[in-house]
Scaffold this motif. Structure first.
Motif, short mmCIF file in Angstrom:
data_model
loop_
_atom_site.label_atom_id
_atom_site.label_comp_id
_atom_site.label_asym_id
_atom_site.label_seq_id
_atom_site.Cartn_x
_atom_site.Cartn_y
_atom_site.Cartn_z
N ALA A 75 5.28 0.78 10.38
CA ALA A 75 4.87 1.34 9.09
C ALA A 75 4.41 0.23 8.17
N ALA A 76 3.65 0.62 7.15
CA ALA A 76 3.24 -0.29 6.09
C ALA A 76 3.82 0.21 4.78
N ALA A 77 4.35 -0.72 3.99
CA ALA A 77 4.84 -0.41 2.65
C ALA A 77 4.26 -1.48 1.72
N SER A 78 3.25 -1.10 0.98
CA SER A 78 2.55 -2.06 0.11
C SER A 78 2.35 -1.46 -1.26
N ARG A 79 2.61 -2.27 -2.30
CA ARG A 79 2.43 -1.77 -3.67
C ARG A 79 1.09 -2.19 -4.26
N THR A 80 0.08 -2.36 -3.44
CA THR A 80 -1.22 -2.79 -3.91
C THR A 80 -1.86 -1.77 -4.87
N CYS A 81 -2.67 -2.32 -5.75
CA CYS A 81 -3.45 -1.47 -6.66
C CYS A 81 -4.77 -1.06 -6.04
N PHE A 85 -0.18 2.21 13.23
CA PHE A 85 0.80 2.52 12.20
C PHE A 85 1.16 4.00 12.22
N ASP A 86 2.46 4.27 12.26
CA ASP A 86 2.96 5.65 12.23
C ASP A 86 3.03 6.18 10.80
N VAL A 87 3.27 5.30 9.85
CA VAL A 87 3.41 5.69 8.44
C VAL A 87 2.72 4.66 7.57
N LEU A 88 1.97 5.12 6.58
CA LEU A 88 1.32 4.24 5.60
C LEU A 88 1.78 4.65 4.21
N GLU A 89 2.54 3.79 3.57
CA GLU A 89 2.94 3.99 2.18
C GLU A 89 2.30 2.85 1.40
N ILE A 90 1.07 3.08 0.93
CA ILE A 90 0.26 2.04 0.31
C ILE A 90 -0.23 2.54 -1.04
N TYR A 91 0.47 2.12 -2.10
CA TYR A 91 0.15 2.53 -3.47
C TYR A 91 1.05 1.74 -4.41
N PRO A 92 0.67 1.63 -5.69
CA PRO A 92 1.52 0.91 -6.63
C PRO A 92 2.88 1.60 -6.78
N GLY A 93 3.90 0.82 -7.06
CA GLY A 93 5.22 1.39 -7.27
C GLY A 93 6.30 0.65 -6.52
N SER A 94 7.50 1.12 -6.68
CA SER A 94 8.68 0.48 -6.10
C SER A 94 8.74 0.64 -4.59
#
Length: 176
Positions: free
Chosen positions: A71-77, A100-109
């Motif tokens: 998975a990806a976890a990124s707080r990029t703008c 990647f099975d999961v993409l969590e790519i957005y600003p935030g915690s």
């Protein structure tokens, strides 16, 4: 050997910027971007090339071949740029994004990112391993129980092997 010496995380989660590649995609990359004609790299509007750190493609391929989710976890703008980069970069001839099975790519915690990863996969936090270059994101370990691995110069095989050992120790503590 005990069972824990052969155990692996069920999912390995990666931050993107300065973890998988040597840049911030929201400030160092100027769209539009395209795939390099000669390298496994992307090229931006000004001709700047960017690629994964050297060991990253083989590590991600190894995880998938081992049946471990990625998975990806990124707080990029710039989530669209990050996803486009993952689509243009390849691992073994396949688009990296397809690994990647999961993409969590957005600003935030990162707490929010991991809550969504847990909901999407059903995997318990203690069965997750997370690589990130920002120490503030160690909060996922303190608050959720995800094993955090600090990255200083991209994910390498040496760091990966150390992370697996650290995760095993962490999991034993969680189960104690």
């Amino acid at each position: 050997m005990g069972k824990s010496e052969h155990s692996f995380p069920k999912i390995v989660v990666f931050d993107l910027d300065y973890t998988l590649w040597p840049c911030w995609c929201d400030t160092h990359i100027s769209p539009p971007i395209s795939r390099s004609k000669t390298e496994n790299a992307i090229v931006d509007r000004y001709g700047s090339e960017m690629a994964f750190y050297n060991d990253v493609p083989a590590i991600i391929a190894h995880l998938k071949q081992s049946g471990i989710k990625v998975a990806a976890a990124s707080r990029t703008c710039a989530p669209d740029v990050a996803k486009k980069m993952l689509s243009l970069l390849h691992i073994g001839g396949t688009r990296a994004i397809d690994y990647f099975d999961v993409l969590e790519i957005y600003p935030g915690s990162k707490i929010t990112h991991f809550n969504f990863i847990q909901k999407q996969t059903g995997i318990e936090y203690r069965d997750m391993l997370f690589f990130d270059d920002e120490t503030r994101n160690k909060e996922v370990e303190h608050r959720l129980g995800v094993k955090f691995m600090f990255v200083t110069e991209g994910v390498t095989w040496k760091l990966y092997h150390q992370a697996i050992e650290d995760w095993r120790g962490h999991k034993q503590q969680c189960n104690a």
